[in-house]
Design an enzyme around this catalytic site. Sequence first.
Site, PDB file in Angstrom:
ATOM      1  N   GLU A 164       2.117   2.890  -2.046  1.00 32.20           N
ATOM      2  CA  GLU A 164       2.496   2.091  -3.225  1.00 32.20           C
ATOM      3  C   GLU A 164       1.516   2.303  -4.382  1.00 32.20           C
ATOM      4  O   GLU A 164       1.102   1.343  -5.043  1.00 32.20           O
ATOM      5  CB  GLU A 164       2.572   0.597  -2.863  1.00 32.20           C
ATOM      6  CG  GLU A 164       3.629   0.282  -1.817  1.00 32.20           C
ATOM      7  CD  GLU A 164       3.951  -1.210  -1.690  1.00 32.20           C
ATOM      8  OE1 GLU A 164       3.194  -2.023  -2.231  1.00 32.20           O
ATOM      9  OE2 GLU A 164       4.975  -1.532  -1.071  1.00 32.20           O
ATOM     10  N   GLU A 187       9.967   0.653   3.492  1.00 33.66           N
ATOM     11  CA  GLU A 187       9.687  -0.737   3.854  1.00 33.66           C
ATOM     12  C   GLU A 187      10.824  -1.632   3.393  1.00 33.66           C
ATOM     13  O   GLU A 187      10.935  -1.945   2.224  1.00 33.66           O
ATOM     14  CB  GLU A 187       8.396  -1.248   3.186  1.00 33.66           C
ATOM     15  CG  GLU A 187       7.141  -0.651   3.736  1.00 33.66           C
ATOM     16  CD  GLU A 187       5.898  -1.371   3.232  1.00 33.66           C
ATOM     17  OE1 GLU A 187       6.016  -2.495   2.712  1.00 33.66           O
ATOM     18  OE2 GLU A 187       4.821  -0.781   3.373  1.00 33.66           O
TER      19      GLU A 187
END
Length: 836
Positions: free
Chosen positions: A207, A278
């Site tokens: 991320e 995710e």
Amino acid sequence: MSDKKNAREVEVCGLIRDFCFGLEMVWWLCWVVLVAAVVVGAASGVQGGGVSYDGRSLIVDGQQKMLFSGSIHYPRSTPEMWPSLISKAKEGGLDVIQTYVFWSQHEPQPGQYNFEGRYDLVRFIKEIQAQGLYATLRIGPYIEAEWSYGGLPFWLHDVPGIIYRSDNEPFKCYMQNFTTKIVNLMKEEKLYASQGGPIILSQIENEYKNVEGSFHEKGPAYVRWAAQMAVGLQTGVPWVMCKQDDAPDPVINACNGMMCGQTFAGPNSPNKPSIWTENWTSFFQVFGGKPYIRSAEDIAFHVALFIAAKKGSYINYYMYHGGTNFGRTGSAYVTTSYYDQAPLDEYGLVRQPKWGHLKELHSAIKLCTEPLLWGTHTNFSLGNLQEAHIFQGESGECSAFLVNNDAVIAKVNFQNLSYELPQQSISTLPDCKNVVFNTRKVSTQYSARSTELSQKFDSSDQWKEFREVIPKFEETSITADMLLDHMDATKDVSDYLWYTFSFQNNSSDDQSLLQVDSLGHVVHAFLNKTYIGSAHGSYKNPGSSLNISISLSNGMTDVSLLSVMVGLPNSGAYLEHRVAGLRGVKIQGIGNGSQDFSKYQWGYQVGLVGEKFRAYNEESSSEVQWNNLGTYKPPLTWYKTTFDAPAGDDPVVLNLSTMSKGEVWVNGQSIGRYWVSFHTDGGVPSQALYHVPRSFIKPSGNLLVLLEEFGGDPLHITLDTVTISKVCGHVSESHLPPVASWGGGQHKTHHKRRSVQIECPHGRIISKILFASFGNPSGDCKSYAIGSCHSSNSKAVVEKACLGRRHCSIPQSIKAFGGDPCSGTPKALLVDAKCI
Ligand SMILES: *[C@@H]1O[C@H](CO)[C@@H](O)[C@H](O)[C@H]1NC(C)=O
Ligand SMILES: *[C@@H]1O[C@H](CO)[C@@H](O)[C@H](O)[C@H]1NC(C)=O
Ligand SMILES: *[C@@H]1O[C@H](CO)[C@@H](O)[C@H](O)[C@H]1NC(C)=O
Ligand SMILES: *[C@@H]1O[C@H](CO)[C@@H](O)[C@H](O)[C@H]1NC(C)=O
Ligand SMILES: *[C@@H]1O[C@H](CO)[C@@H](O)[C@H](O)[C@H]1NC(C)=O
Ligand SMILES: *[C@@H]1O[C@H](CO)[C@@H](O)[C@H](O)[C@H]1NC(C)=O
Ligand SMILES: *[C@@H]1O[C@H](CO)[C@@H](O)[C@H](O)[C@H]1NC(C)=O
Ligand SMILES: *[C@@H]1O[C@H](CO)[C@@H](O)[C@H](O)[C@H]1NC(C)=O
Ligand SMILES: *[C@@H]1O[C@H](CO)[C@@H](O)[C@H](O)[C@H]1NC(C)=O
Ligand SMILES: CC(=O)N[C@H]1CO[C@H](CO)[C@@H](O)[C@@H]1O
């Protein structure tokens, strides 16, 4: 550690130098050695088919794949639990197990590695392989993951000139060193798919887009470097970067979030597949916070949408099993229980209906594999808020997804047939005609978990206590003319740091105010070794400032302030610059009104005496002075007792609801931090039950040690087992997914023959029917009541079919219940049963 040794450790940690460290570091040398390692690794490793990808999916062994994946983090359970977790994941329809790699635990000191016990990554991957599943390795090595310091080892903090996750030579050197170490370990064990192993995908960074802007031009340069470094390791399997829409080729950009079917902008090249790394099945929980309940229906909707609208071919559930943040591994304020709401709960028990509903979704999607992976995709509107996604193969195969984005039921026509779509739902039609699954229709059983008492500890004779020693200024060996940063002082060897000073009251005021400004998570204050008060912050407001009125008298007064961290921060840019602990200390009402002690003579002690002597270990526990339990339960007290293993093999927990905050150990192993006095706004502890893995305990004489900070009551804690005690099933005509049949243009649907199926866990049987109604019972498995229509035979029929059995199936039919209690009314059957 003694205080002197303590001082040495702090110093040593500050002075660690090796190969890649130091101002005198010769960077080209580091670089040459690392490049050599890469070349050697490549030569020794990759051959064979490997894994590739195209615009549709990953290609494994020459085949395109539709893959369901689930995150299970090996250090959050025990090696003894791994086989069962992985097999339940497989039974739930997963193809892949995904895990992060936990750098801080694998390399606790530079160049010293730990791959033992819960950190035995190779054993974990081999277990996945043994069960015939694939693996995805998210190396990071920055992982966030609600893991203390985002998985970075704290020693990185003392590398001169380091800036984490940026185009910074020291960081890149250590990152490359660890990434290479892991890749080489996997290659040595032949674990990449390119070597015949299970690993089909790896991740570098995590991320990064969230922080990239903070690093200006050093951000994109770092992304390019990380991609190139990873690809250069030649694993023979693709790499992903999640939430990184500009991931450099050939690295795949992947989506993280709860709604990738709506939010993902798609792969950054037509030759890359849509991957969802995710898909949050819930959300992590913090002390003081409530569990986040995400329904099975909502998860299923977004997964189906990602597949239908984004041509998704790899979906990972984060988490599929969350587990436990043992020891001090959780990040700031995160509870010890991690993602208990996942399809497998903290203890590895199947959480229904989430697990079963997703299993049904996976089977339904697998029926569509061919058109999904090879067919052409078209979509068209079926109404204002309804649309169809169709995948058509060359030889006539056809699968369709009918999406209703409306908050109410919609009737739509699709290819001359009529379909009823429940609110916010997607129907899956593997043959473009028959609905086999609707994301909103839960036909799996519900189940409820409960605890059973195994042992009480309510006699004071069972306990011993040791009151922690409160240090004063003269007894500390580390001194400084300033307030030190908590994390820099402790090097994270303990949650605890004592700040002490002594002063003389020269004033004649008699009311004073001690003001402590702290960025630590908790502060406990003592005056002349007597407890005067505490303060704590929260996940959203981490600091813990404190104002306490004090009465000063003449003479030297000792002030001892204990700063406590509940895990290190784990996210954001410039983590290496983050500070914690006391920032300012003042006393109002002395001297000329107020005195600032921030630049005073301070004495420090890292950690507690009980930690130094390992009061929680069988062997060393006698090094501290244990006494009989007193009636007063002061803050900072250690308690110990013993217990026997509960019979059977149900998961074991401690109910600590009468304690406040601290840490708990069983046979020397920390089962984590507890904090039951931090209540949710509903007035209950965020976490009262603490998992004690079966593998930590022996048949008898298990040592239980608690460190209590605020002053709790150990006499009323209990040792319990956890079990699935109730199962419930519900089917109704009006809630059935309609199965459309070919009706020559006429509206015609029929229903599959339906039954309520309920099943108790292994080793248990249905002991009681709590509720049964064939008719029109109201509500659902969570809350129900008999309706206006009810067959008086309901209970007898269900009891006959189910009592004494582990599993039973009761048809929802008039015949089975010996007649129609109310003709013309659509019938439902709801059964709630107790397992024993
Ligand atoms: C990583 O650094 C250590 C020294 O800290 C060195 O021994 C090792 O060879 C390096 N590993 C790689 C893969 O570069
Ligand atoms: C088809 O799907 C695309 C992408 O999701 C969307 O932008 C478009 O509006 C859809 N078209 C129709 C007719 O629903
Ligand atoms: C729907 O019905 C029309 C008219 O009867 C027919 O022309 C068309 O082929 C049918 N469509 C499908 C998909 O069967
Ligand atoms: C109190 O007086 C002593 C002796 O004069 C001095 O050293 C100390 O700094 C004074 N303390 C304060 C808090 O003013
Ligand atoms: C403590 O008192 C000071 C001065 O009155 C005030 O600014 C500060 O907000 C107070 N802090 C707390 C935690 O109450
Ligand atoms: C400080 O000491 C004096 C005696 O010298 C006493 O009268 C006064 O109450 C003390 N101040 C406080 C705040 O307790
Ligand atoms: C702390 O103890 C010392 C020595 O007994 C005494 O002189 C001093 O007044 C005490 N301070 C307070 C605040 O009670
Ligand atoms: C108190 O204030 C006066 C005047 O502001 C100053 O001269 C004196 O040094 C101060 N004393 C202390 C102990 O700070
Ligand atoms: C834990 O024990 C308390 C009694 O001390 C009880 O009220 C509570 O329900 C128990 N919690 C759970 C989850 O079993
Ligand atoms: C962190 C985050 O993005 N959370 C969001 C996830 O999705 C749910 C809806 O399903 C939102 O409510 C959350 O804010």
